[in-house]
Write a protein that holds these residues in place. Structure first.
Motif, short mmCIF file in Angstrom:
data_model
loop_
_atom_site.label_atom_id
_atom_site.label_comp_id
_atom_site.label_asym_id
_atom_site.label_seq_id
_atom_site.Cartn_x
_atom_site.Cartn_y
_atom_site.Cartn_z
N TYR A 1 0.78 -1.18 0.08
CA TYR A 1 -0.21 -0.09 -0.07
C TYR A 1 0.93 1.28 -0.03
O TYR A 1 2.09 1.09 0.08
CB TYR A 1 -0.86 -0.07 1.06
N SER A 2 0.28 2.40 -0.09
CA SER A 2 1.05 3.50 -0.22
C SER A 2 1.36 3.99 1.01
O SER A 2 0.48 3.52 1.93
CB SER A 2 0.19 4.63 -1.00
N ASP B 1 -1.85 5.30 3.06
CA ASP B 1 -2.72 4.20 3.40
C ASP B 1 -2.41 3.57 4.89
O ASP B 1 -3.14 3.72 5.63
CB ASP B 1 -2.60 3.09 2.39
N ASP C 1 2.15 -8.30 1.03
CA ASP C 1 1.13 -7.98 1.51
C ASP C 1 0.70 -8.74 2.70
O ASP C 1 0.53 -10.09 2.39
CB ASP C 1 0.11 -8.09 0.45
#
Length: 249
Positions: A63-64, A67, A155
């Motif tokens: 994710y960024s 985020d 992730d």
């Protein structure tokens, strides 16, 4: 009986202290049917290591930066994570999970929360011994022909899912109850890793104190066997080490 597979990602692990930015998990039954899965993103309240968002990084986060930062901090997720890890009649598993278990313990210390008291089996060690094969999660996923379509490594939820799938493969090949497969192997204990971390914090404290007294003409005296005294404020020392590590990185 239920099985919980989990994985965490950290913003950084400066000086061996992880600051969690995601907790991914897959909860399933004894047939490996998924009951619940999620990725709990959180603001690590710490800088991100430089390589985690680099385009060609081998450890690029899913994710960024925004985020993670725009989500609540660890204490907001504490009750959920505690319930997942401490529920009875449940086996908790991870892949190369020693650091993950230790990091959950230090995050509890960092935010002055009660220890999440759980044991976690490291399926990585078991797979390497049974299959006489060395490799990370990706290597075992490839070896067992597990599909990665639509998912990425690093992730947390995906890694938890892959951990479940390699465990399921082992279970199907061994044709034994999972508990029986795990019995010869000692799980990691959050309580024991917390004690080890407190002892390390006290050792670091003594080393800095000794170095401060040194006249720089001879090395500090080696520390003898360490017993942590009751007066030692390990939370303050942990926060001090986190602050010092930010200055060095």
């Amino acid at each position: 009986m239920t099985y919980l597979f989990f994985d965490i990602e950290c913003a950084n692990c400066f000086d061996g202290i992880g600051k969690i930015c995601s907790f991914g998990y897959v909860l399933c039954d004894e047939n490996f049917s998924v009951i619940e899965t999620d990725d709990l993103l959180m603001n690590p309240a710490a800088p991100f290591d430089w390589y985690l968002f680099k385009k060609d990084s081998k450890c690029k986060l899913a994710y960024s930066r925004e985020d993670y930062i725009n989500n609540p901090k660890f204490p907001e997720h504490y009750n959920k994570i505690k319930a997942l890890l401490e529920t009875g009649n449940r086996i908790v598993l991870g892949f190369g999970c020693q650091n993950d278990v230790a990091t959950i313990s230090t995050e509890c210390m960092r935010y002055d929360l009660d220890l999440i008291d759980f044991n976690c089996h490291d399926i990585h060690t078991i797979l390497e011994k049974i299959y006489d094969f060395k490799g990370g999660l990706g290597a075992f996923v490839e070896k067992f022909g597990i599909s990665t379509e639509g998912m990425e490594f690093h992730d947390s939820r995906a890694d938890a899912f892959f951990t479940m799938k390699v465990t399921e493969h082992l279970f199907n090949e061994q044709k034994k109850p999972l508990r029986e497969i795990l019995t010869p192997y000692t799980p990691f204990s959050s309580k024991l890793l917390r004690k080890q971390k407190i002892k390390k914090l006290y050792s670091n404290y003594l080393e800095r104190k000794e170095a401060g007294k040194s006249d720089n003409t001879k090395p500090p005296r080696p520390l003898k066997k360490i017993t942590v005294p009751s007066w030692f404020d390990f939370k303050r020392e942990l926060l001090e080490e986190i602050k010092l590590s930010f200055g060095k990185n």
